[in-house]
Scaffold this motif. Structure first.
Motif, mmCIF file in Angstrom:
data_model
loop_
_atom_site.group_PDB
_atom_site.id
_atom_site.type_symbol
_atom_site.label_atom_id
_atom_site.label_comp_id
_atom_site.label_asym_id
_atom_site.label_seq_id
_atom_site.Cartn_x
_atom_site.Cartn_y
_atom_site.Cartn_z
ATOM 1 N N ASP A 154 -28.285 -42.603 23.705
ATOM 2 C CA ASP A 154 -26.861 -42.427 23.423
ATOM 3 C C ASP A 154 -26.597 -42.549 21.918
ATOM 4 O O ASP A 154 -25.876 -41.737 21.342
ATOM 5 C CB ASP A 154 -26.045 -43.447 24.212
ATOM 6 N N THR A 155 -27.191 -43.554 21.287
ATOM 7 C CA THR A 155 -27.022 -43.718 19.841
ATOM 8 C C THR A 155 -27.572 -42.502 19.106
ATOM 9 O O THR A 155 -26.941 -41.995 18.169
ATOM 10 C CB THR A 155 -27.719 -45.006 19.363
ATOM 11 N N ALA A 156 -28.726 -42.019 19.524
ATOM 12 C CA ALA A 156 -29.301 -40.822 18.902
ATOM 13 C C ALA A 156 -28.361 -39.627 19.061
ATOM 14 O O ALA A 156 -28.181 -38.834 18.128
ATOM 15 C CB ALA A 156 -30.666 -40.521 19.509
ATOM 16 N N GLY A 157 -27.733 -39.501 20.219
ATOM 17 C CA GLY A 157 -26.773 -38.425 20.436
ATOM 18 C C GLY A 157 -25.559 -38.528 19.528
ATOM 19 O O GLY A 157 -25.034 -37.516 19.052
ATOM 20 N N LEU A 158 -25.121 -39.755 19.261
ATOM 21 C CA LEU A 158 -23.996 -39.952 18.338
ATOM 22 C C LEU A 158 -24.386 -39.577 16.913
ATOM 23 O O LEU A 158 -23.578 -39.010 16.167
ATOM 24 C CB LEU A 158 -23.511 -41.405 18.411
ATOM 25 N N VAL A 159 -25.621 -39.892 16.522
ATOM 26 C CA VAL A 159 -26.110 -39.478 15.205
ATOM 27 C C VAL A 159 -26.130 -37.954 15.127
ATOM 28 O O VAL A 159 -25.666 -37.357 14.147
ATOM 29 C CB VAL A 159 -27.519 -40.056 14.919
ATOM 30 N N ALA A 160 -26.665 -37.309 16.162
ATOM 31 C CA ALA A 160 -26.720 -35.848 16.191
ATOM 32 C C ALA A 160 -25.325 -35.241 16.073
ATOM 33 O O ALA A 160 -25.112 -34.277 15.329
ATOM 34 C CB ALA A 160 -27.419 -35.368 17.465
ATOM 35 N N ALA A 161 -24.363 -35.789 16.793
ATOM 36 C CA ALA A 161 -22.995 -35.272 16.740
ATOM 37 C C ALA A 161 -22.384 -35.455 15.349
ATOM 38 O O ALA A 161 -21.610 -34.616 14.889
ATOM 39 C CB ALA A 161 -22.134 -35.964 17.800
ATOM 40 N N HIS A 162 -22.745 -36.537 14.670
ATOM 41 C CA HIS A 162 -22.235 -36.813 13.319
ATOM 42 C C HIS A 162 -22.752 -35.769 12.317
ATOM 43 O O HIS A 162 -22.093 -35.483 11.321
ATOM 44 C CB HIS A 162 -22.650 -38.231 12.909
ATOM 45 N N PHE A 163 -23.928 -35.213 12.592
ATOM 46 C CA PHE A 163 -24.528 -34.178 11.748
ATOM 47 C C PHE A 163 -24.498 -32.825 12.476
ATOM 48 O O PHE A 163 -25.478 -32.093 12.493
ATOM 49 C CB PHE A 163 -25.982 -34.545 11.412
ATOM 50 N N ALA A 164 -23.377 -32.499 13.072
ATOM 51 C CA ALA A 164 -23.249 -31.273 13.859
ATOM 52 C C ALA A 164 -23.593 -30.037 13.036
ATOM 53 O O ALA A 164 -23.419 -30.021 11.811
ATOM 54 C CB ALA A 164 -21.826 -31.150 14.395
ATOM 55 N N LYS A 165 -24.075 -29.008 13.727
ATOM 56 C CA LYS A 165 -24.356 -27.728 13.074
ATOM 57 C C LYS A 165 -23.110 -27.274 12.321
ATOM 58 O O LYS A 165 -22.005 -27.309 12.851
ATOM 59 C CB LYS A 165 -24.750 -26.678 14.113
ATOM 60 N N GLY A 166 -23.299 -26.862 11.073
ATOM 61 C CA GLY A 166 -22.188 -26.421 10.241
ATOM 62 C C GLY A 166 -21.634 -27.501 9.333
ATOM 63 O O GLY A 166 -20.834 -27.205 8.450
ATOM 64 N N THR A 167 -22.034 -28.760 9.534
ATOM 65 C CA THR A 167 -21.580 -29.834 8.650
ATOM 66 C C THR A 167 -21.979 -29.486 7.222
ATOM 67 O O THR A 167 -23.129 -29.155 6.952
ATOM 68 C CB THR A 167 -22.207 -31.182 9.057
ATOM 69 N N ALA A 168 -21.026 -29.557 6.314
ATOM 70 C CA ALA A 168 -21.289 -29.272 4.904
ATOM 71 C C ALA A 168 -20.953 -30.502 4.075
ATOM 72 O O ALA A 168 -19.905 -31.128 4.263
ATOM 73 C CB ALA A 168 -20.466 -28.079 4.442
ATOM 74 N N LEU A 169 -21.851 -30.850 3.178
ATOM 75 C CA LEU A 169 -21.689 -31.999 2.298
ATOM 76 C C LEU A 169 -21.673 -31.499 0.862
ATOM 77 O O LEU A 169 -22.456 -30.614 0.496
ATOM 78 C CB LEU A 169 -22.838 -32.990 2.502
ATOM 79 N N TYR A 170 -20.793 -32.070 0.044
ATOM 80 C CA TYR A 170 -20.640 -31.628 -1.340
ATOM 81 C C TYR A 170 -20.729 -32.814 -2.281
ATOM 82 O O TYR A 170 -20.204 -33.877 -1.998
ATOM 83 C CB TYR A 170 -19.276 -30.964 -1.542
ATOM 84 N N GLY A 171 -21.367 -32.609 -3.430
ATOM 85 C CA GLY A 171 -21.420 -33.632 -4.460
ATOM 86 C C GLY A 171 -22.323 -33.226 -5.605
ATOM 87 O O GLY A 171 -23.322 -32.523 -5.389
ATOM 88 N N SER A 172 -21.984 -33.632 -6.802
ATOM 89 C CA SER A 172 -22.791 -33.361 -7.995
ATOM 90 C C SER A 172 -23.109 -31.876 -8.164
ATOM 91 O O SER A 172 -24.199 -31.513 -8.584
ATOM 92 C CB SER A 172 -24.095 -34.169 -7.955
ATOM 93 N N GLY A 173 -22.174 -31.005 -7.785
ATOM 94 C CA GLY A 173 -22.394 -29.578 -7.907
ATOM 95 C C GLY A 173 -23.361 -29.013 -6.882
ATOM 96 O O GLY A 173 -23.831 -27.890 -7.012
ATOM 97 N N VAL A 174 -23.660 -29.783 -5.852
ATOM 98 C CA VAL A 174 -24.622 -29.385 -4.822
ATOM 99 C C VAL A 174 -23.902 -29.324 -3.481
ATOM 100 O O VAL A 174 -23.074 -30.172 -3.172
ATOM 101 C CB VAL A 174 -25.792 -30.401 -4.755
ATOM 102 N N LYS A 175 -24.235 -28.300 -2.690
ATOM 103 C CA LYS A 175 -23.735 -28.192 -1.322
ATOM 104 C C LYS A 175 -24.931 -28.229 -0.383
ATOM 105 O O LYS A 175 -25.900 -27.502 -0.579
ATOM 106 C CB LYS A 175 -22.976 -26.882 -1.116
ATOM 107 N N VAL A 176 -24.853 -29.084 0.616
ATOM 108 C CA VAL A 176 -25.888 -29.194 1.645
ATOM 109 C C VAL A 176 -25.236 -28.848 2.971
ATOM 110 O O VAL A 176 -24.148 -29.339 3.282
ATOM 111 C CB VAL A 176 -26.480 -30.619 1.713
#
Length: 138
Positions: free
Chosen positions: A86-108
């Motif tokens: 269940d915890t692993a599933g919550l981690v997976a949901a937190h990093f869902a497909k399409g999640t975009a992170l921005y910082g220092s001129g970088v997009k992940v």
């Protein structure tokens, strides 16, 4: 603060993981940081960059950075497999497909749904892996 694309990617992924709200709160261990595992549950993160791909022929063209954020939900062996999964599933949901992170001129971007793996039982704990695939063009 990270000065390179590679370090910025790791920094952003770890910061996003740190923003995951679990109940109860679980401590997180990151690579290269001293950590004493608790008697109870915790989360372990590993940053696994892959080879960098060159997109164009020019020296200053953007490059494709891909890799894996491997996260383990680690629980004592006596709790069974449901809670760590269940915890692993919550981690997976937190990093869902399409999640975009921005910082220092970088997009992940998380470009594929994270995979929750099979529970791995050791003598004193159960580990459930979450494989999170990321990419960044910089």
């Amino acid at each position: 603060m990270a000065e390179t694309v590679e370090a910025s990617i790791a920094d952003m992924l770890f910061a996003h993981l740190a923003g995951l709200v679990l109940n109860p709160v679980l401590p997180v261990t990151y690579p290269g940081v001293s950590f004493t595992p608790p008697d109870g549950a915790y989360i372990k993160a590993d940053f696994i960059p892959n080879r960098t791909g060159n997109i164009g022929l020019a020296d200053d063209d953007d490059a494709l950075h891909r890799g894996i954020l491997q996260v383990l939900a680690i629980y004592p062996v006596n709790v069974g497999v449901v809670r760590p999964t269940d915890t692993a599933g919550l981690v997976a949901a937190h990093f869902a497909k399409g999640t975009a992170l921005y910082g220092s001129g970088v997009k992940v971007k998380i470009y594929q749904k994270p995979s929750v793996g099979a529970p791995m039982t050791e003598p004193d704990r159960i580990n459930v892996p979450v494989t999170i695939l990321y990419q960044s063009f910089n």
